[in-house]
Design a protein around this motif. Structure first.
Motif, PDB file in Angstrom:
ATOM      1  N   GLN A   1       0.832  -1.190   0.000  1.00 28.23           N
ATOM      2  CA  GLN A   1       0.000   0.000   0.000  1.00 28.23           C
ATOM      3  C   GLN A   1       0.874   1.250   0.000  1.00 28.23           C
ATOM      4  OE1 GLN A   1      -2.008  -1.156   3.693  1.00 28.23           O
ATOM      5  NE2 GLN A   1      -3.977  -1.107   2.613  1.00 28.23           N
ATOM      6  N   VAL A   2       0.460   2.242  -0.760  1.00 28.66           N
ATOM      7  CA  VAL A   2       1.148   3.537  -0.791  1.00 28.66           C
ATOM      8  C   VAL A   2       0.166   4.591  -0.304  1.00 28.66           C
ATOM      9  CG1 VAL A   2       2.398   5.211  -2.189  1.00 28.66           C
ATOM     10  CG2 VAL A   2       2.518   2.760  -2.773  1.00 28.66           C
ATOM     11  N   PHE A   3       0.597   5.360   0.705  1.00 33.01           N
ATOM     12  CA  PHE A   3      -0.297   6.369   1.293  1.00 33.01           C
ATOM     13  C   PHE A   3       0.418   7.712   1.335  1.00 33.01           C
ATOM     14  CE2 PHE A   3      -1.973   8.767   4.924  1.00 33.01           C
ATOM     15  CZ  PHE A   3      -3.323   8.800   4.606  1.00 33.01           C
ATOM     16  N   ASP A   4      -0.216   8.729   0.764  1.00 34.37           N
ATOM     17  CA  ASP A   4       0.322  10.089   0.729  1.00 34.37           C
ATOM     18  C   ASP A   4       0.112  10.739   2.097  1.00 34.37           C
ATOM     19  OD1 ASP A   4       0.972  12.744   0.324  1.00 34.37           O
ATOM     20  OD2 ASP A   4      -0.005  12.865  -1.631  1.00 34.37           O
ATOM     21  N   LEU A   5       1.196  10.903   2.828  1.00 37.84           N
ATOM     22  CA  LEU A   5       1.108  11.412   4.197  1.00 37.84           C
ATOM     23  C   LEU A   5       0.713  12.878   4.267  1.00 37.84           C
ATOM     24  CD1 LEU A   5       4.288   9.574   5.463  1.00 37.84           C
ATOM     25  CD2 LEU A   5       1.957   9.126   6.250  1.00 37.84           C
ATOM     26  N   THR A   6       0.867  13.619   3.178  1.00 37.24           N
ATOM     27  CA  THR A   6       0.469  15.032   3.219  1.00 37.24           C
ATOM     28  C   THR A   6      -1.041  15.175   3.378  1.00 37.24           C
ATOM     29  OG1 THR A   6       0.279  15.242   0.803  1.00 37.24           O
ATOM     30  CG2 THR A   6       2.447  15.663   1.780  1.00 37.24           C
ATOM     31  N   ARG A   7      -1.788  14.102   3.148  1.00 40.21           N
ATOM     32  CA  ARG A   7      -3.235  14.141   3.372  1.00 40.21           C
ATOM     33  C   ARG A   7      -3.568  14.366   4.842  1.00 40.21           C
ATOM     34  NH1 ARG A   7      -5.060   8.576   0.652  1.00 40.21           N
ATOM     35  NH2 ARG A   7      -7.071   9.161   1.586  1.00 40.21           N
ATOM     36  N   LEU A   8      -2.630  14.053   5.722  1.00 38.94           N
ATOM     37  CA  LEU A   8      -2.889  14.204   7.154  1.00 38.94           C
ATOM     38  C   LEU A   8      -2.949  15.667   7.588  1.00 38.94           C
ATOM     39  CD1 LEU A   8      -0.463  11.427   8.503  1.00 38.94           C
ATOM     40  CD2 LEU A   8      -2.910  11.225   7.990  1.00 38.94           C
ATOM     41  N   ARG A   9      -2.406  16.562   6.771  1.00 34.55           N
ATOM     42  CA  ARG A   9      -2.323  17.976   7.157  1.00 34.55           C
ATOM     43  C   ARG A   9      -3.691  18.594   7.429  1.00 34.55           C
ATOM     44  NH1 ARG A   9       1.901  19.473   2.262  1.00 34.55           N
ATOM     45  NH2 ARG A   9       3.832  18.816   3.332  1.00 34.55           N
ATOM     46  N   THR A  10      -4.699  18.136   6.741  1.00 35.68           N
ATOM     47  CA  THR A  10      -6.009  18.778   6.843  1.00 35.68           C
ATOM     48  C   THR A  10      -7.017  17.969   7.648  1.00 35.68           C
ATOM     49  OG1 THR A  10      -6.667  17.773   4.729  1.00 35.68           O
ATOM     50  CG2 THR A  10      -5.682  19.970   4.649  1.00 35.68           C
ATOM     51  N   VAL A  11      -6.594  16.876   8.247  1.00 36.78           N
ATOM     52  CA  VAL A  11      -7.525  16.023   8.987  1.00 36.78           C
ATOM     53  C   VAL A  11      -7.841  16.653  10.342  1.00 36.78           C
ATOM     54  CG1 VAL A  11      -7.839  13.771  10.072  1.00 36.78           C
ATOM     55  CG2 VAL A  11      -6.726  13.936   7.838  1.00 36.78           C
ATOM     56  N   THR A  12      -9.116  16.781  10.641  1.00 35.04           N
ATOM     57  CA  THR A  12      -9.538  17.333  11.934  1.00 35.04           C
ATOM     58  C   THR A  12     -10.299  16.318  12.771  1.00 35.04           C
ATOM     59  OG1 THR A  12     -11.537  18.226  10.880  1.00 35.04           O
ATOM     60  CG2 THR A  12      -9.619  19.698  11.056  1.00 35.04           C
ATOM     61  N   THR A  13     -10.907  15.339  12.130  1.00 36.15           N
ATOM     62  CA  THR A  13     -11.591  14.254  12.849  1.00 36.15           C
ATOM     63  C   THR A  13     -11.125  12.926  12.261  1.00 36.15           C
ATOM     64  OG1 THR A  13     -13.479  14.347  11.318  1.00 36.15           O
ATOM     65  CG2 THR A  13     -13.623  15.656  13.347  1.00 36.15           C
ATOM     66  N   PRO A  14     -11.122  11.858  13.057  1.00 38.85           N
ATOM     67  CA  PRO A  14     -10.597  10.575  12.571  1.00 38.85           C
ATOM     68  C   PRO A  14     -11.282  10.087  11.295  1.00 38.85           C
ATOM     69  CG  PRO A  14     -10.848  10.517  14.948  1.00 38.85           C
ATOM     70  CD  PRO A  14     -11.483  11.787  14.486  1.00 38.85           C
ATOM     71  N   GLN A  15     -10.460   9.595  10.372  1.00 39.01           N
ATOM     72  CA  GLN A  15     -10.930   9.163   9.061  1.00 39.01           C
ATOM     73  C   GLN A  15     -10.647   7.679   8.846  1.00 39.01           C
ATOM     74  OE1 GLN A  15     -12.235  11.667   6.804  1.00 39.01           O
ATOM     75  NE2 GLN A  15     -12.131  12.845   8.704  1.00 39.01           N
ATOM     76  N   THR A  16     -11.382   7.071   7.934  1.00 42.46           N
ATOM     77  CA  THR A  16     -11.010   5.780   7.376  1.00 42.46           C
ATOM     78  C   THR A  16     -10.433   6.057   5.998  1.00 42.46           C
ATOM     79  OG1 THR A  16     -12.721   4.580   8.594  1.00 42.46           O
ATOM     80  CG2 THR A  16     -11.789   3.504   6.656  1.00 42.46           C
ATOM     81  N   PHE A  17      -9.146   5.802   5.832  1.00 43.44           N
ATOM     82  CA  PHE A  17      -8.443   6.177   4.613  1.00 43.44           C
ATOM     83  C   PHE A  17      -8.448   5.046   3.590  1.00 43.44           C
ATOM     84  CE2 PHE A  17      -6.192   8.648   7.968  1.00 43.44           C
ATOM     85  CZ  PHE A  17      -6.487   9.929   7.509  1.00 43.44           C
TER      86      PHE A  17
ATOM     87  N   ASP B   1      -3.404   5.400  -1.801  1.00 44.19           N
ATOM     88  CA  ASP B   1      -3.257   6.178  -3.033  1.00 44.19           C
ATOM     89  C   ASP B   1      -2.788   5.314  -4.185  1.00 44.19           C
ATOM     90  OD1 ASP B   1      -3.588   9.212  -2.287  1.00 44.19           O
ATOM     91  OD2 ASP B   1      -2.476   8.286  -0.651  1.00 44.19           O
ATOM     92  N   ALA B   2      -2.127   4.207  -3.883  1.00 43.44           N
ATOM     93  CA  ALA B   2      -1.672   3.275  -4.911  1.00 43.44           C
ATOM     94  C   ALA B   2      -1.473   1.921  -4.259  1.00 43.44           C
ATOM     95  CB  ALA B   2      -0.375   3.755  -5.561  1.00 43.44           C
ATOM     96  N   LEU B   3      -1.486   0.882  -5.076  1.00 43.18           N
ATOM     97  CA  LEU B   3      -1.267  -0.475  -4.577  1.00 43.18           C
ATOM     98  C   LEU B   3      -0.351  -1.211  -5.548  1.00 43.18           C
ATOM     99  CD1 LEU B   3      -1.973  -2.633  -2.459  1.00 43.18           C
ATOM    100  CD2 LEU B   3      -3.881  -3.321  -3.934  1.00 43.18           C
TER     101      LEU B   3
END
Length: 431
Positions: free
Chosen positions: A164-180, A183-185
């Protein structure tokens, strides 16, 4: 070997260690020295507005060998975020990411059922941001590393998991817990036991997979969202863990080459992977007392390699946790020069070297910190520890699975099988 791990983990309870306290009542030392240490610790580590915060761990100094209920030496407790607050399951591997735009530090926490992301901006109050579910099932073995602000995640025993590939910059805007979602596999392998990344070259090495005879499966991740297969290292079969670097050590014959140092179950195996289509095995060396070569790390000058053996404590007569020292003056002829024996009797697991210290996650013995400045004469010494599993100190699979010591803030994060995320701060004299 995986069966041995499964047998060991079968005794682990599924419940998390739930930990909640206030800053004011978390530690109440009876001595004046202890009270002064607590005041200093809180002033240094806990914002003033949080000194009376309830409901979360808010910092407990190591005083007279204890931080709350945890045995310790030169390591203070900042917080514990239990598995119940991370998405459940049991803990396994862990890594960290520092956002280059803000300097904010994050924990990437492996669990049997997924990967949790945690904001460590206030280390006394870590914030769970969300979960990336496992791809296709649950696994006791999940591993992750980071390159170019992306996390690369593998899991063992799941046929179609891939990377699994996950773009960590997505965390910058998270305010409440998400199910992610990923971004690629990458699907060129299914299960993989572990992953290493050489951030200098942009190559990932998936190891213990169902390809390459279990040896390093090399992946070009220079474009993180478009990983591409680069080659296989299969000459010596199954690799349990590896560290791959651009070599700048004392053996000038290999200067500038990309070299992998593999823990291959019963040997230290060194491979030149500069040419991904034609990797070259430089050496393969066993050692006295070998039971299961598990993992190791290079000293900063790349002259020495510290290796841990996962089964020598449970199978051997000497039950003390041992670290095997290798002199790599000549890569074609590594020399096992000595063994450090810990006062603890737990199984060793993952270790990482930063500066003059090796940070070891040793299951029931917790985080152990060794001064390796005497490595040339195979003299290591324990300078700190934090025991996240105070119930025991035996050769069993409980407690600290791994740690990450590379944050510039100086905090260290530990992932416990039953405990979840444990955030601590070593005090090692500023070294």
């Amino acid at each position: 070997m995986k069966l041995v791990r499964m047998m060991g983990l079968a005794v682990v309870t599924a419940s998390a260690l739930v930990f909640s306290m206030t800053a004011a009542s978390a530690h109440d030392p009876e001595t004046a020295e202890g009270q002064a240490a607590a005041r200093t610790f809180l002033a240094d580590h806990v914002p003033a507005e949080r000194h009376a915060v309830t409901g979360t761990a808010a910092g407990v100094p190591c005083v007279n060998g204890m931080a709350d209920k945890y045995p310790c030496k030169n390591v203070d407790l900042l917080s514990v975020l239990p598995l119940s607050g991370l998405g459940g399951g049991n803990g396994n591997d862990i890594w960290g990411w520092t956002d280059p735009s803000s300097g904010k530090e994050y924990a990437i926490v492996g669990r049997t059922n997924g990967t949790a992301f945690v904001d460590l901006s206030v280390p006394t109050s870590p914030k769970f941001l969300g979960n990336l579910p496992s791809n296709g099932g649950s696994s006791s073995w999940r591993d992750m590393k980071v390159y170019k602000n992306h996390a690369f995640i593998v899991a063992d025993f799941i046929t179609g998991h891939g990377m699994q590939v996950f773009d960590l910059t997505r965390l910058r805007t998270v305010t409440t817990p998400q199910t992610f979602t990923a971004d690629a596999l990458y699907r060129e392998f299914g299960p993989a036991h572990n992953i290493a990344i050489n951030e200098e070259t942009g190559f990932a090495y998936a190891i213990g997979s169902n390809t390459c005879s279990g040896g390093p499966h090399m992946v070009n991740i220079q474009n993180p969202k478009a990983p591409a297969k680069a080659g296989c290292v299969s000459q010596d079969g199954y690799t349990h863990d590896t560290q791959c670097v651009v070599y700048r050590g004392p053996d000038t014959a290999y200067s500038g080459r990309e070299i992998c140092f593999n823990a291959n179950e019963d040997t230290l195996t060194i491979v030149d992977v500069t040419d991904k289509a034609r990797p070259v095995q430089i050496s393969r060396k066993g050692y006295s007392g070998a039971q299961y070569s598990h993992q190791g790390w290079l000293t900063g000058d790349q002259r020495y390699f510290l290796l841990d053996d996962e089964l020598d404590e449970s199978r051997g007569t000497d039950k003390r946790t041992k670290t095997y020292v290798w002199d790599l003056a000549k890569l074609s002829a590594p020399v096992h020069t000595g063994v450090y024996s810990s006062p603890a009797t737990a199984i060793d697991h993952n270790q990482y070297i930063k500066g003059q210290y090796s940070y070891q996650a040793n299951y029931q013995a917790g985080l152990r910190i060794l001064d390796v400045s005497g490595v040339a004469s195979a003299r290591l010494s324990e300078v700190g520890y934090f025991d996240i599993y105070p119930a025991g100190n035996a050769a069993s699979f409980n407690g600290a699975w791994s740690n990450y010591p590379y944050f510039s803030s100086g905090i260290v994060i530990v992932n416990g099988i039953e405990q979840g995320l444990v955030v601590v701060k070593p005090n090692l004299g500023g070294k």
